[in-house]
Enzyme design. Structure first.
Site, short mmCIF file in Angstrom:
data_model
loop_
_atom_site.label_atom_id
_atom_site.label_comp_id
_atom_site.label_asym_id
_atom_site.label_seq_id
_atom_site.Cartn_x
_atom_site.Cartn_y
_atom_site.Cartn_z
N LYS A 156 -12.14 -14.03 -7.32
CA LYS A 156 -12.96 -12.69 -7.90
C LYS A 156 -14.27 -12.87 -7.58
CE LYS A 156 -13.97 -10.46 -12.36
NZ LYS A 156 -13.82 -10.60 -13.74
N ALA B 37 4.01 9.42 1.06
CA ALA B 37 2.90 8.37 0.66
C ALA B 37 1.77 8.67 0.92
CB ALA B 37 3.28 6.93 0.95
N PRO C 104 -3.63 1.13 9.67
CA PRO C 104 -2.67 1.64 10.68
C PRO C 104 -2.14 2.73 10.20
CG PRO C 104 -1.51 -0.01 9.70
CD PRO C 104 -2.78 -0.30 9.08
N ASP C 105 -1.93 3.85 11.00
CA ASP C 105 -1.32 5.20 10.82
C ASP C 105 0.32 5.25 10.88
OD1 ASP C 105 -0.27 8.00 10.87
OD2 ASP C 105 -2.35 8.68 11.45
N ILE C 106 0.99 5.15 9.60
CA ILE C 106 2.09 5.00 9.68
C ILE C 106 3.08 5.88 10.44
CG2 ILE C 106 4.17 4.56 8.16
CD1 ILE C 106 2.28 3.34 6.11
N ASN D 104 -5.71 5.35 -4.87
CA ASN D 104 -6.07 6.72 -4.72
C ASN D 104 -4.78 7.16 -6.09
OD1 ASN D 104 -3.07 7.53 -3.78
ND2 ASN D 104 -4.13 6.78 -2.07
N ASP E 283 -6.40 5.15 3.98
CA ASP E 283 -7.13 5.16 5.32
C ASP E 283 -7.75 3.92 5.71
OD1 ASP E 283 -6.26 7.62 5.77
OD2 ASP E 283 -7.94 8.67 4.78
N PHE F 111 3.26 14.95 5.42
CA PHE F 111 2.66 15.61 4.48
C PHE F 111 1.28 15.67 4.36
CE2 PHE F 111 6.93 15.50 2.69
CZ PHE F 111 6.96 16.00 1.43
#
Length: 423
Positions: free
Chosen positions: A305, A291, A321-323, A225, A295, A339
């Site tokens: 490649k 951070a 995983p949802d940290i 992102n 997702d 955040f």
């Protein structure tokens, strides 16, 4: 009110730079510039010998202040100028310090402005001797240096090398950049000591996650992102300035590590979670999750490649995983700060995330705004607190991210000191 101990610059610290007679006086002009660049206020004192090598006008132009040359200057002495100068100084730095000056200091003479200033000031005194190598080695000089050290003067050892007289040996004044660095580090240490005792987060271990994660598709491609990590890095710096021990877990960003902060680099969300869990074993008190974690990640990363074939490429994704929720769910959890970077319904989503992930505090912003988006140097945020803290939400108006970070540190401090124990 937030008390800042900014360790990136040294604001409002006063240096009296005394320049004595010697060819190294030319380096002192550069030293003034370097000290000014570091954020110091500089006033220059020159002995009669120094003026034979370089003019007061040079130092006046570089320091932005009048240069002091005479003890019995009627205009200056009308206001006890040498006493005022002695009180003004946070540090008296003598560079170069001639052999004659060292002898005067050691003997306690007061027959010119500098020697009088030395006796009148309560500030620390540093001397950077510069002289012929044989003069440096002379027993009288070494005896004077020992006396000064016993009196609490900090002696900056000279460098070895070729000298203006043709000799080779000890006696060269260190380079201006090195001297300015030593002075800056001295004040950094002093400010850090104050922050560790009186800062808003003194004694706390803060872990900050920052930047994006990269989830590999193949050896050359990844999902990521637009996060730059600027907000997280600003927060790490602000927490350190508030007296905390800070560990920064950073995704792939192009930012310098904040002064005093331990930085651990990761790439993927799984790596970031693993390090975050390790931090719990180190006694993490506050966990700040800035951070922008991906997702999803690719279910099967290609070993080589992927070659272009056809008009479509289907990639299977699985949830990362949802940290922040994982850390918040631990039995011995730290104070959790989340955040929320949203593009719509910002407050609604943030409030929901605060409850759903069992956070203590959440800061949200609208990243659809071009003026405060991922790559911006400014931000504007809304802060929500969990119910047990009984604190109203806070609107942080648009400001540089360093200022926003300081306000967030204040909010964390307030929450830590306002939690209401359950009945």
């Amino acid at each position: 009110m937030f008390v800042s101990f900014d360790l990136s610059v040294i604001p409002n610290k006063n240096i009296v730079l005394a320049v004595t007679g010697g060819i190294a006086a030319y380096k002192s002009a550069i030293l003034v510039r370097r000290l000014k660049d570091a954020g110091f206020n500089v006033r220059v004192v020159m002995t009669e010998g120094a003026q034979a090598f370089i003019t007061p006008l040079t130092f006046q132009a570089l320091s932005g202040n009048p240069v002091h040359t005479e003890l019995l200057n009627p205009e200056a002495e009308a206001g006890m100028g040498h006493i005022e100068l002695a009180r003004w100084a946070d540090l008296l730095l003598v560079a170069p310090a001639s052999c004659d000056t060292l002898a005067k200091f050691a003997a306690g003479l007061a027959d010119d402005l500098l020697s009088t200033l030395y006796l009148a000031t309560k500030s620390p005194v540093w001397v950077a001797p510069a002289m012929n190598q044989q003069m440096w080695a002379a027993k009288a000089t070494q005896r004077n240096l020992n006396t000064l050290v016993e009196d609490g003067v900090h002696v900056i050892m000279p460098d070895a090398g070729s000298q203006a007289c043709g000799d080779v040996g000890l006696g060269r004044m260190p380079e201006p950049e090195d001297l300015a660095l030593q002075v800056t580090q001295y004040f950094h240490r002093a400010q850090r000591a104050i922050a560790e005792k009186f800062g808003l987060l003194a004694g706390k271990h803060v872990v900050v996650t920052a930047g994006p994660t990269r989830e590999a598709i193949d050896p050359v491609r990844y999902i990521s992102n637009h996060s730059t990590g600027k907000m997280g890095f600003a927060l790490a710096a602000a927490c350190y300035a508030a007296g905390a021990k800070v560990t920064l877990i950073a995704g792939p960003v192009s930012l310098d590590t904040p002064n005093g902060v331990r930085r651990l680099n990761v790439s993927s969300a799984v790596q970031m979670l693993d390090l975050s869990m390790q931090m719990l074993d180190e006694g993490c008190d506050i966990f700040i999750a800035t951070a922008a974690v991906a997702d999803y990640r690719v279910a099967e990363v290609a070993e080589h490649k992927i070659k272009k074939a056809g008009d479509e490429l289907n990639v299977s994704l699985i949830k990362n995983p949802d940290i922040v929720a994982t850390i918040a769910g631990q039995q011995k959890r730290p104070f959790m700060v989340g955040f929320a970077a949203e593009t719509r319904n910002v407050e609604e989503y943030a409030a929901g995330k605060l409850v759903a992930k069992k956070l203590d505090m959440i800061a949200c912003n609208d990243v659809s705004r071009a003026d405060i988006g991922f790559a911006s140097d400014e931000n504007a945020m809304i802060v929500f607190f969990a119910e047990q803290y009984q604190l109203q939400k806070r609107d942080l108006e648009k400001a540089p991210k360093q200022e926003i970070a300081q306000q967030l540190v204040e909010a964390i401090h307030d929450a830590l000191h306002h939690e209401i124990e359950p009945v």
